[in-house]
Design an enzyme around this catalytic site. Structure first.
Site, PDB file in Angstrom:
ATOM      1  N   SER A  42     -50.959 -22.618  12.863  1.00 38.49           N
ATOM      2  CA  SER A  42     -51.411 -22.939  11.534  1.00 38.49           C
ATOM      3  C   SER A  42     -52.673 -23.851  11.556  1.00 38.49           C
ATOM      4  O   SER A  42     -53.424 -23.561  12.180  1.00 38.49           O
ATOM      5  CB  SER A  42     -50.184 -23.496  10.559  1.00 38.49           C
ATOM      6  OG  SER A  42     -50.783 -23.410   9.148  1.00 38.49           O
ATOM      7  N   ASP A 181     -48.608 -17.061   7.862  1.00 40.40           N
ATOM      8  CA  ASP A 181     -48.681 -18.575   8.590  1.00 40.40           C
ATOM      9  C   ASP A 181     -47.410 -18.439   9.756  1.00 40.40           C
ATOM     10  O   ASP A 181     -46.278 -18.476   9.575  1.00 40.40           O
ATOM     11  CB  ASP A 181     -48.382 -19.566   7.651  1.00 40.40           C
ATOM     12  CG  ASP A 181     -48.100 -20.890   8.391  1.00 40.40           C
ATOM     13  OD1 ASP A 181     -48.469 -21.200   9.299  1.00 40.40           O
ATOM     14  OD2 ASP A 181     -47.314 -21.736   7.583  1.00 40.40           O
TER      15      ASP A 181
END
Length: 273
Positions: A42, A181
């Site tokens: 991320s 993510d």
């Protein structure tokens, strides 16, 4: 000696804080950019890419502050909490939990704008020679994936997929599949550093993340020397309640820069021995 830099997730605050830590350590004579392997999840995928492509971190953060600080950003906190509640449901097998979160994430329409935003953060858009691993999760199946240079995936798309926080940003289409993510499997994915002699782990969200997962990951590292850097109280205060707030670019960078001298000795022991 094989040295790995692991960079965890944490939104705008995480990107800027990690950049500040790395910049401050460089000023102290500790060059984390010399890592043999960089692992990014991320926010960490952005910083990892900048490090691996040798982009000046302070200039990059400054450029983002100029272009994004005034935009503001609202998050549907209830939707995000619901998604992560599913992930932490002990009655669900981890991949099944990720698949269910993927269903929730896919409700956010992909307009392509996220690719443009991530692209603006990456001055170099080609995979570097230095080994870089970027994590993501297939939103349809919950399968964990790791992108690298040989994956045949454009670097910007790989980073955008890792930054696609479920119920905040739309999953990113790659090869006919959509990915979200990588933090839904882990905010650190430190186990990808297995086999390394030395590991420096920067974890922006340590103060709000369950420890059980991380403990299991660190156990996978065996005899590696580990330096684990987490935000100090001053940095946590700067982060506030919304780590995605674009107003955090400069303050979070400064917080990391200020913290770097405090952690320099422990990082140096791992990195230089």
């Amino acid at each position: 000696m094989t040295r790995t830099l692991v960079l965890g997730g944490g939104g705008v605050a995480g990107i800027a804080w990690e950049a500040g830590i790395i910049t401050g350590l460089r000023r102290a004579g500790i060059e984390l950019g010399e890592a043999d392997l960089v692992v990014g999840t991320s926010a960490g995928s952005v910083v990892g890419t900048l490090v691996a492509t040798e982009v000046d971190l302070e200039s990059s953060v400054g450029a983002q502050a100029e272009t994004e600080a005034a935009t503001g950003f609202a998050v549907d906190a209830e939707a995000v909490m619901a998604a992560f509640g599913v992930l932490h449901d002990p009655s669900l097998e981890p991949q099944e939990a990720r698949r269910r979160v993927g269903e929730m994430a896919l409700a956010v329409k992909d307009t392509g704008a996220r690719i443009e935003t991530i692209g603006s953060r990456l001055p170099v858009k080609e995979w570097p020679e230095r080994r870089l691993l970027i994590t993501a999760v297939d939103a349809g199946t919950g399968e964990f994936v790791v992108w690298e240079r040989g994956s045949g995936v454009p670097l910007v798309s790989a980073v955008a997929s890792s930054c696609a926080v479920p119920c905040v940003f739309p999953p990113v289409e790659i090869g006919g599949r959509r990915y979200m993510d990588g933090g839904v499997r882990s905010v650190t994915n430190a186990d990808l550093a297995a086999g390394s002699s030395a590991v420096v782990l920067l974890e922006p969200l340590a103060h709000v993340s369950p420890r059980t997962r991380l403990e299991a990951e660190l156990a996978e590292l065996g005899d590696a020397t580990i330096a684990h850097v987490v935000p100090d109280e001053a940095s946590i205060a700067v982060f506030g309640d919304n780590v995605l707030d674009p107003a955090l670019w400069r303050p979070a960078f400064k917080a990391g820069l200020a913290q770097a001298p405090v952690v320099a000795e422990s990082v140096a022991r791992a990195w230089k021995d």
